[in-house]
Design a protein around this motif. Sequence first.
Motif, PDB file in Angstrom:
ATOM      1  N   GLN A   1       0.894  -1.300  -0.236  1.00 23.40           N
ATOM      2  CA  GLN A   1       0.116  -0.054   0.005  1.00 23.40           C
ATOM      3  C   GLN A   1       0.858   1.450  -0.126  1.00 23.40           C
ATOM      4  O   GLN A   1       1.823   1.310   0.750  1.00 23.40           O
ATOM      5  N   LEU A   2       0.375   2.171  -0.782  1.00 23.49           N
ATOM      6  CA  LEU A   2       1.267   3.443  -0.822  1.00 23.49           C
ATOM      7  C   LEU A   2       0.514   4.487  -0.258  1.00 23.49           C
ATOM      8  O   LEU A   2       1.324   5.471   0.408  1.00 23.49           O
ATOM      9  N   GLY A   3      -0.791   4.638  -0.206  1.00 28.49           N
ATOM     10  CA  GLY A   3      -1.429   5.710   0.603  1.00 28.49           C
ATOM     11  C   GLY A   3      -3.020   5.594   0.593  1.00 28.49           C
ATOM     12  O   GLY A   3      -3.411   4.685  -0.252  1.00 28.49           O
TER      13      GLY A   3
ATOM     14  N   MET B   1     -11.086   9.166  -1.189  1.00 27.02           N
ATOM     15  CA  MET B   1     -11.721   8.263  -2.069  1.00 27.02           C
ATOM     16  C   MET B   1     -11.324   6.998  -2.426  1.00 27.02           C
ATOM     17  O   MET B   1     -11.835   6.212  -3.228  1.00 27.02           O
ATOM     18  N   GLY B   2     -10.287   6.467  -1.778  1.00 26.64           N
ATOM     19  CA  GLY B   2      -9.664   5.186  -1.998  1.00 26.64           C
ATOM     20  C   GLY B   2      -8.288   4.932  -1.491  1.00 26.64           C
ATOM     21  O   GLY B   2      -7.760   5.685  -0.767  1.00 26.64           O
ATOM     22  N   ILE B   3      -7.991   3.799  -1.835  1.00 26.00           N
ATOM     23  CA  ILE B   3      -6.493   3.140  -1.573  1.00 26.00           C
ATOM     24  C   ILE B   3      -5.713   3.258  -2.766  1.00 26.00           C
ATOM     25  O   ILE B   3      -5.963   2.650  -3.720  1.00 26.00           O
TER      26      ILE B   3
ATOM     27  N   ILE C   1     -11.118   2.474  -5.704  1.00 27.87           N
ATOM     28  CA  ILE C   1     -11.842   3.308  -5.342  1.00 27.87           C
ATOM     29  C   ILE C   1     -13.405   2.480  -5.218  1.00 27.87           C
ATOM     30  O   ILE C   1     -13.915   1.916  -6.087  1.00 27.87           O
ATOM     31  N   SER C   2     -13.655   2.396  -3.906  1.00 24.02           N
ATOM     32  CA  SER C   2     -15.016   1.591  -3.449  1.00 24.02           C
ATOM     33  C   SER C   2     -16.143   2.680  -3.968  1.00 24.02           C
ATOM     34  O   SER C   2     -16.377   3.856  -3.620  1.00 24.02           O
ATOM     35  N   LEU C   3     -17.025   2.118  -4.715  1.00 22.32           N
ATOM     36  CA  LEU C   3     -18.287   2.972  -5.059  1.00 22.32           C
ATOM     37  C   LEU C   3     -18.906   3.342  -3.898  1.00 22.32           C
ATOM     38  O   LEU C   3     -19.814   4.166  -3.687  1.00 22.32           O
ATOM     39  N   GLN C   4     -18.925   2.402  -2.877  1.00 26.16           N
ATOM     40  CA  GLN C   4     -19.589   2.725  -1.468  1.00 26.16           C
ATOM     41  C   GLN C   4     -19.158   4.016  -0.810  1.00 26.16           C
ATOM     42  O   GLN C   4     -19.898   4.485  -0.157  1.00 26.16           O
ATOM     43  N   ASN C   5     -17.955   4.211  -1.209  1.00 26.94           N
ATOM     44  CA  ASN C   5     -17.473   5.361  -0.468  1.00 26.94           C
ATOM     45  C   ASN C   5     -17.764   6.589  -1.247  1.00 26.94           C
ATOM     46  O   ASN C   5     -17.321   7.970  -0.896  1.00 26.94           O
ATOM     47  N   LEU C   6     -18.058   6.560  -2.482  1.00 25.70           N
ATOM     48  CA  LEU C   6     -18.262   7.762  -3.156  1.00 25.70           C
ATOM     49  C   LEU C   6     -19.952   7.879  -2.531  1.00 25.70           C
ATOM     50  O   LEU C   6     -20.961   7.728  -3.459  1.00 25.70           O
ATOM     51  N   SER C   7     -19.810   9.045  -1.899  1.00 22.28           N
ATOM     52  CA  SER C   7     -21.200   9.319  -0.826  1.00 22.28           C
ATOM     53  C   SER C   7     -22.133  10.023  -1.799  1.00 22.28           C
ATOM     54  O   SER C   7     -23.416   9.978  -1.456  1.00 22.28           O
ATOM     55  N   ASP C   8     -21.746  10.699  -2.920  1.00 18.16           N
ATOM     56  CA  ASP C   8     -22.512  11.630  -3.777  1.00 18.16           C
ATOM     57  C   ASP C   8     -22.059  11.623  -5.144  1.00 18.16           C
ATOM     58  O   ASP C   8     -20.835  11.198  -5.385  1.00 18.16           O
ATOM     59  N   ALA C   9     -22.869  11.990  -5.920  1.00 15.51           N
ATOM     60  CA  ALA C   9     -22.495  12.113  -7.272  1.00 15.51           C
ATOM     61  C   ALA C   9     -21.213  13.163  -7.485  1.00 15.51           C
ATOM     62  O   ALA C   9     -20.460  12.994  -8.536  1.00 15.51           O
ATOM     63  N   LYS C  10     -21.064  14.143  -6.765  1.00 17.39           N
ATOM     64  CA  LYS C  10     -20.012  15.173  -6.709  1.00 17.39           C
ATOM     65  C   LYS C  10     -18.680  14.201  -6.698  1.00 17.39           C
ATOM     66  O   LYS C  10     -17.727  14.713  -7.657  1.00 17.39           O
TER      67      LYS C  10
ATOM     68  N   GLY D   1       1.298   9.039  -8.447  1.00 19.74           N
ATOM     69  CA  GLY D   1       0.545   9.951  -9.045  1.00 19.74           C
ATOM     70  C   GLY D   1      -0.709  10.408  -8.741  1.00 19.74           C
ATOM     71  O   GLY D   1      -0.983  11.330  -9.417  1.00 19.74           O
ATOM     72  N   THR D   2      -1.391   9.732  -8.092  1.00 16.62           N
ATOM     73  CA  THR D   2      -2.925  10.152  -7.801  1.00 16.62           C
ATOM     74  C   THR D   2      -3.250  10.563  -6.451  1.00 16.62           C
ATOM     75  O   THR D   2      -4.188  10.815  -6.214  1.00 16.62           O
ATOM     76  N   PHE D   3      -2.282  10.599  -5.597  1.00 23.51           N
ATOM     77  CA  PHE D   3      -2.681  10.941  -4.283  1.00 23.51           C
ATOM     78  C   PHE D   3      -1.605  11.683  -3.543  1.00 23.51           C
ATOM     79  O   PHE D   3      -0.478  11.669  -4.294  1.00 23.51           O
TER      80      PHE D   3
END
Length: 301
Positions: free
Chosen positions: A19-21, A25-27, A45-54, A296-298
């Motif tokens: 694991q890097l970070g 929104m995810g790991i 990214i777990s879709l369950q963690n995406l609490s809203d459309a934003k 590169g993404t976190f």
Amino acid sequence: MIPSYRKDSLEQHYKIINQLGKGAMGITYAAEDVNTGQKIALKVISLQNLSDAKHLELLEREVTVLKQLNHPNIPQYIDYFQLKEDNKLYLVQELVLGKNLNQQVESGLRLTEGEVKNIAQQVLYILDYLHNFQPSIIHRDIKPHNLILGDDVKIFLVDFGAVHNAYYNTMIGGTVGIGTIGYMSPEQQIGKPVPASDLYSLGRTLLYLLTNRPPDHLLAHKETVNLDHIRDYIQLSDEFIQWLEKILDPDVDERFYSAKEALNSLKNTKSINKEKNSQIGWFALICLGVASVTLGTFSYN
């Protein structure tokens, strides 16, 4: 951007190494492509963690932007997909070896004027590339955490989750600032970012690298810029201080207009630290960075 849909398992494509970070929104993991042996960074990214459309919108915007970028100082986009039954999204990018500049400073890194200028020039080249898209791509989260020092002394700009096309706020009438408090320009805080907003954030990042002090401890966002007191932390040339004061001007009309203008001005300043042994300092940075892997993404703390 809609992810590709796969019916097989993750293990058929990638082997997770470590694991890097972890973010809201995810790991993100360091992983290996089981077919090619390529080391990659895998953002899960777990879709369950995406609490809203934003949140989903921000992710899709990030992927859309990453896919069109092709720059040696930006980790390369590889893939974006969803598996059939695990309710997760996967973003795959080039893996960058190194530590972010916040980690470097916290590990004891101290930079000379010349070394900070080198970092500034590399970032300005990247920003010039991004801002020349039509419409301009504004990163909106330039900070030490999002600048990775690679093992070849190259700076990588990461975390495009806050990327924003210049026309977007105009289209939706947005007034919410997206970025990091302490590094955002006054206009970005009210949801009106422009390309010069990234320059302001870079200036605050450079202050941190020069002084090892949070930028808010050195400079308020809406005051007249005077950096004479920065000499309490490091010896700098008058020309470089004047350059910093311009890139940090809270009035966007008084700031450098573009990354190219800031870069050309910086190249014309003289450094008091043109020591022959500057490469030794950079070698020390490399030694600090090789022990860690980041991507590169976190932004990693």
